[in-house]
Scaffold this active site. Structure first.
Site, PDB file in Angstrom:
ATOM      1  N   LYS A 191      -3.919   0.391   3.594  1.00  0.00           N
ATOM      2  CA  LYS A 191      -2.626   0.676   3.282  1.00  0.00           C
ATOM      3  C   LYS A 191      -2.214  -0.568   2.383  1.00  0.00           C
ATOM      4  O   LYS A 191      -2.494  -1.656   2.444  1.00  0.00           O
ATOM      5  CB  LYS A 191      -1.717   0.371   4.621  1.00  0.00           C
TER       6      LYS A 191
HETATM    7  C1  R5P Z   1       3.636  -3.952   7.594  1.00  0.00           C
HETATM    8  O1  R5P Z   1       3.002  -5.079   7.709  1.00  0.00           O
HETATM    9  C2  R5P Z   1       4.029  -3.217   8.418  1.00  0.00           C
HETATM   10  O2  R5P Z   1       2.810  -2.397   8.630  1.00  0.00           O
HETATM   11  C3  R5P Z   1       5.172  -2.156   8.129  1.00  0.00           C
HETATM   12  O3  R5P Z   1       4.805  -0.855   8.817  1.00  0.00           O
HETATM   13  C4  R5P Z   1       4.874  -1.779   6.566  1.00  0.00           C
HETATM   14  O4  R5P Z   1       5.228  -2.742   5.806  1.00  0.00           O
HETATM   15  C5  R5P Z   1       5.369  -0.410   6.203  1.00  0.00           C
HETATM   16  O5  R5P Z   1       6.855  -0.435   6.196  1.00  0.00           O
HETATM   17  P1  R5P Z   1       7.716  -0.707   5.019  1.00  0.00           P
HETATM   18  O6  R5P Z   1       7.829   0.671   4.465  1.00  0.00           O
HETATM   19  O7  R5P Z   1       9.149  -0.753   5.693  1.00  0.00           O
HETATM   20  O8  R5P Z   1       7.119  -1.814   4.232  1.00  0.00           O
END
Ligand code: R5P
Length: 293
Positions: free
Chosen positions: A204
């Site tokens: 990710k």
């Molecule tokens: C980050 O460490 C987390 O995994 C969040 O789930 C990730 O940042 C995704 O969330 P957002 O789209 O709000 O950034």
């Protein structure tokens, strides 16, 4: 051996040349075991090869986050349109009905909070037995490449990959960003490739300039996080571009649950990820659902 300029001068990314797959729809995963393939197939739809994850694990570092004050109220209406729920074991056990039949990306790193200046010193916060008990489809570990906690978080990653490989549970390596880390193409190229080479099954990261280089140079699927809330049209544009440029999925959080209409937003994102909608069509869908009586 150490050569910091390697990814500055690199140029042969083979952009546009698809990776050869033998008989499995997930990039780089032809040679993993049956159980892991089965879990990956829950995450990545075999028809599209893509995934729409809903991230609501923010509380593990941010506490009660805007839009997630009441997990039991905000998340259940969104489950239907997500392929994967990304959350902590505490949130999942306390607020999500186990009868829902979606994949789980279980947040398994812990050890920091937004109160800390340096958030890079994480530990493994969920052991493999509990990940199995939670029926995790994958285990998510945050990695802080370039930060003072780099070695520690890479250690969390490799230990979790070893355990995951033993039991057939994929690991989702999450590239952290923060004060010490850049948000450049060069940085994400470095971080995503390191995480993949250490054995993570899914990565990710964030959308950035020259994103195609990142997806091309990464031998396993990439999903994008959304980051801070932006206007809905912009979030849909980012999701579209990421998919066009080789991402295998979207894992947004704040841009869904902080949207004016979260249900309409997740449906609009789904239309991009799985149904080939462009940003304009997806935005029209968003507004049409938002305006329904
Ligand atoms: C980050 O460490 C987390 O995994 C969040 O789930 C990730 O940042 C995704 O969330 P957002 O789209 O709000 O950034």
């Amino acid at each position: 051996m150490a050569d910091r300029d390697g990814n500055i001068i690199a140029k042969n990314y083979g952009i546009g040349i698809p990776v050869e797959k033998e008989n499995f729809h997930v990039k780089g995963m032809d040679h993993v075991d049956w159980g892991m393939k089965n879990r990956l197939s829950k995450i990545f739809n075999p028809n599209t090869g893509r995934t729409l994850m809903l991230a609501f694990d923010h509380g593990y570092i941010m506490g009660s986050t805007a839009g997630l004050e009441r997990l039991d109220l905000s998340i259940p209406p969104l489950i239907e349109d997500a392929d994967v729920l990304m959350g902590t074991r505490g949130a999942l056990r306390s607020t999500i009905m186990p009868k829902m039949n979606k994949a789980i990306a279980l947040r398994c790193s812990a050890g920091s909070s937004v109160l800390k200046e340096d958030m890079s010193h994480e530990i493994i916060g969920v052991n493999i037995e509990d990940a199995i008990r939670m029926n995790a489809s994958c285990m998510a570990i945050q990695v802080f490449v370039g930060a003072s906690g780099e070695c520690q978080t890479l250690n969390n990653l490799t230990k979790t990959i070893d355990e995951g490989n033993r039991y057939g549970i994929p690991v989702l390596g999450v590239t952290a960003v923060g004060k010490e880390m850049e948000r450049t193409t060069r940085y994400f190229l470095l971080a995503t490739r390191i995480i993949a080479e250490l054995g993570a099954h899914i990565i990710k990261t964030y959308y950035c300039e020259d994103f195609e280089k990142i997806t091309s140079a990464c031998p396993v699927p990439i999903v994008i996080a959304g980051g801070k809330k932006v206007v809905e049209a912009k979030a849909l544009e980012i999701a579209y571009r990421a998919i066009q440029e080789g991402a295998a999925g979207v894992d947004m959080g704040r841009n869904v649950f902080q949207a004016e209409n979260p249900k309409a937003m997740i449906k609009a994102l789904r239309s991009i990820v799985h149904n080939g909608f462009n940003p304009k069509e997806a935005l029209e869908l968003y507004h049409s659902i938002k305006n329904e009586k």
